[in-house]
Design a protein around this motif. Sequence first.
Motif, PDB file in Angstrom:
ATOM      1  N   TYR A 178       0.807  -1.281   0.173  1.00 26.02           N
ATOM      2  CA  TYR A 178      -0.094   0.062  -0.088  1.00 26.02           C
ATOM      3  C   TYR A 178       0.599   1.508  -0.066  1.00 26.02           C
ATOM      4  O   TYR A 178       0.341   2.419  -0.417  1.00 26.02           O
ATOM      5  CB  TYR A 178      -0.845  -0.022   1.066  1.00 26.02           C
ATOM      6  N   VAL A 179       2.036   1.029   0.275  1.00 26.77           N
ATOM      7  CA  VAL A 179       3.050   2.209   0.315  1.00 26.77           C
ATOM      8  C   VAL A 179       3.138   2.832  -0.957  1.00 26.77           C
ATOM      9  O   VAL A 179       3.251   4.102  -1.355  1.00 26.77           O
ATOM     10  CB  VAL A 179       4.444   2.020   0.924  1.00 26.77           C
ATOM     11  N   ALA A 230      -6.074   6.357  -2.223  1.00 22.40           N
ATOM     12  CA  ALA A 230      -6.723   6.970  -1.297  1.00 22.40           C
ATOM     13  C   ALA A 230      -5.891   8.506  -0.815  1.00 22.40           C
ATOM     14  O   ALA A 230      -6.539   9.321  -0.711  1.00 22.40           O
ATOM     15  CB  ALA A 230      -6.529   6.319  -0.030  1.00 22.40           C
ATOM     16  N   TYR A 263      -2.488   3.703   5.294  1.00 26.35           N
ATOM     17  CA  TYR A 263      -2.385   3.710   3.967  1.00 26.35           C
ATOM     18  C   TYR A 263      -2.644   4.766   2.936  1.00 26.35           C
ATOM     19  O   TYR A 263      -2.067   5.027   1.544  1.00 26.35           O
ATOM     20  CB  TYR A 263      -3.188   2.341   3.441  1.00 26.35           C
ATOM     21  N   VAL A 264      -3.277   5.800   3.628  1.00 27.31           N
ATOM     22  CA  VAL A 264      -3.716   6.981   2.807  1.00 27.31           C
ATOM     23  C   VAL A 264      -2.157   8.032   2.631  1.00 27.31           C
ATOM     24  O   VAL A 264      -1.976   8.315   1.564  1.00 27.31           O
ATOM     25  CB  VAL A 264      -4.446   7.838   3.454  1.00 27.31           C
ATOM     26  N   ALA A 317       1.143   7.000   3.649  1.00 26.88           N
ATOM     27  CA  ALA A 317       2.194   6.174   3.905  1.00 26.88           C
ATOM     28  C   ALA A 317       3.212   6.421   2.601  1.00 26.88           C
ATOM     29  O   ALA A 317       4.456   6.939   3.008  1.00 26.88           O
ATOM     30  CB  ALA A 317       1.877   4.635   3.567  1.00 26.88           C
ATOM     31  N   GLY A 318       2.841   6.713   1.602  1.00 30.92           N
ATOM     32  CA  GLY A 318       3.736   7.105   0.306  1.00 30.92           C
ATOM     33  C   GLY A 318       4.515   8.588   0.662  1.00 30.92           C
ATOM     34  O   GLY A 318       5.586   8.346   0.471  1.00 30.92           O
ATOM     35  N   ALA A 327       6.809   8.320   3.440  1.00 31.03           N
ATOM     36  CA  ALA A 327       8.201   7.677   3.171  1.00 31.03           C
ATOM     37  C   ALA A 327       9.135   8.798   2.366  1.00 31.03           C
ATOM     38  O   ALA A 327      10.208   8.850   2.574  1.00 31.03           O
ATOM     39  CB  ALA A 327       8.154   6.499   2.082  1.00 31.03           C
TER      40      ALA A 327
END
Lengths: 276, 276, 276
Positions: free
Chosen positions: A28-29, B31, C28-29, C31-32, C35
Amino acid sequence: MTDPTTSVADALVALRDRAPLVHAVTNYVTAGFTANVLLAAGASAAMVDNEDEAPLFAGVADAVLINLGTPQPQLREVYLATASAAAAAGTPWVLDPIAAGGLPWRGALARELLEHRPAAVRGNASEIIGLYRLTGLDTDGRNGSGRGVDSSDDPADAVDAARGLLAYSTAVSASGAIDHIAHEGGLATVHGGSVLMTKVTGTGCSLGALVAAYCAAVDDHGVATIAAHTHATVAADIAAETATAPGSFAVAYLDALHAVTPDDILRRAHIEWQPR
Amino acid sequence: MTDPTTSVADALVALRDRAPLVHAVTNYVTAGFTANVLLAAGASAAMVDNEDEAPLFAGVADAVLINLGTPQPQLREVYLATASAAAAAGTPWVLDPIAAGGLPWRGALARELLEHRPAAVRGNASEIIGLYRLTGLDTDGRNGSGRGVDSSDDPADAVDAARGLLAYSTAVSASGAIDHIAHEGGLATVHGGSVLMTKVTGTGCSLGALVAAYCAAVDDHGVATIAAHTHATVAADIAAETATAPGSFAVAYLDALHAVTPDDILRRAHIEWQPR
Amino acid sequence: MTDPTTSVADALVALRDRAPLVHAVTNYVTAGFTANVLLAAGASAAMVDNEDEAPLFAGVADAVLINLGTPQPQLREVYLATASAAAAAGTPWVLDPIAAGGLPWRGALARELLEHRPAAVRGNASEIIGLYRLTGLDTDGRNGSGRGVDSSDDPADAVDAARGLLAYSTAVSASGAIDHIAHEGGLATVHGGSVLMTKVTGTGCSLGALVAAYCAAVDDHGVATIAAHTHATVAADIAAETATAPGSFAVAYLDALHAVTPDDILRRAHIEWQPR
């Protein structure tokens, strides 16, 4: 294979013509970035990881990616059933064994997934070394040292492990500053790219997805794997001409994946090829 | 309704005034982008999909989105309980039946969700055709052909299905190159946008969320649905004036969603309206 | 501590030297984006939330973030075991109690997590007030009013709650237009930033992760927490010099997190410090 550059340029044409749908069972990342990379490059993406749907969808999609970035327990059977269904349907699938060498639970799962014979395996050096060790074929007992998703090993040091994993997969790549791609015909190294790739999350994960897309477009999965790494590397080279920091680099990288032409590949790619 | 353009411009004013909180039970791929679209447009977002929290939150939020992009098994009851709670609380909710026509598990779920009477349904043409077929009201037996999240049908071919789904929902949109929005008063088509919308993941999913936001801002959910599509389309038109590739287009699209004014809507919107 | 600005500039040097690996158990919203913020700032990130892996990894990573943004039921034990493992291993960990004051299920969980003594707690004003109320130490019975992830309270009104939470944590921040950071030596306020921060999802979540990164780089967790907020605020100030809308602001913010130097901190930071 002699110099693969022409084949790689042809593979880009095939990718854009075929516009393959990649079924990604991924983390999910980086799922959003991975979908954007596939769309920019000329493919299409669907993330389907429901246990009732994923094996079915593996027979409908053109290629499958299984990426172990955030493996929740309930996904264990999904990964295995999806790989099995892909193999049964003749859909090429790619394994991206994120952190498999450092975390025993997913390491055992990655090892089990190899039995379903991926078309290609992509990882960083630590992941490829770690996964090879888990096969028990590594009689040297050398050991990857990565703690997490980052590699602390050099791709050149993963070549023996990559070659060893050809017992399971047609092509195996250890990507990094210089990407090393082993297949039965020999070893390709793809030079170039930008250190900013390491400052953007998902550049590795999306590269695995791009390998899957190319495996749907090109029958020779060795060429497909080299083509995906070359497409990404040339795009990174182009992006680094205008971007000097990670935020704008990620944007420019997506733009360049979309804009890069077969002629750009022929002029810019730097692939070295050593036959076996 | 005559020409809806003035109502759409007024709806944008109402959206910015109300700044509705959208409770999105959505997929993990898009999301983040969906939240950014809502924030840029003038709304607010919270993704709450815990079984103990989501039904409660559906009564607190101003609108609810249920998007079936990555429906894990344990979320099945969450979707149903959230839709039910939204209906009971009088919170308008929107159904985005991603890939419902192509995957039976989620198709059955989407069908069941319709019983809770969404304010609006948004999908691509294949999804709208596929969902309508699942209702059993489609005596023609025509059939959507989409494999995944991408549509292989033209929105114009989904108009009968969209009209059929008005048995469950106040407004139904089949979005695509030209968005088609059916409601009891007639059919609106929203023209414009950019093909780069198809090269950025989440443009469809976030449009569903924007429909939910507008349904909280405007009592007429037909106008609300047309307004959301027009806001997105005009923003895409503006973005395409400066961006020619997907990475920079996504950035420019968020910027334009934020910057677009009611006057931009009046000058740029191209909405055609056919009364019943 | 007197004026913390020099310590904050030194902390940036330490962060870049140490390049800490942050183990983020997060939503999960965002997380990217989280990072990417860690990578841009000079740290590294791994999102590991599998029940068999997360407690193990908490002993390997340099710092841990527990963010309750999308707490699925099966993650409850993961959060608790990870916090416990981090505490046992001496790995500093940060609690980000998203919406804890508004949603009872996660509120009870956040309260329980406090017993594992985070190095720092970061939230918006409503979250800090809400969490403090849940401890039962708030004899005033004042009450946060946030509905979701957005704060409807002013950080200045959360100072008593932040001070109260020092019973559990070395540093507590209520971030917002002006960030307020309480620790045993006194109260720091960090001024600056941009209202566009509120139009990009994950600016708060990623700030919590940055606090964790700094806690790995600097032994004094009060200084670490102030340093993370200052790094983010100065980066936002720089981004707002070129970006006027949310899409381009998010890109410029990542670029500025990467580019900002200790000298930028010394020249631009606006920190006020009140000893106890």
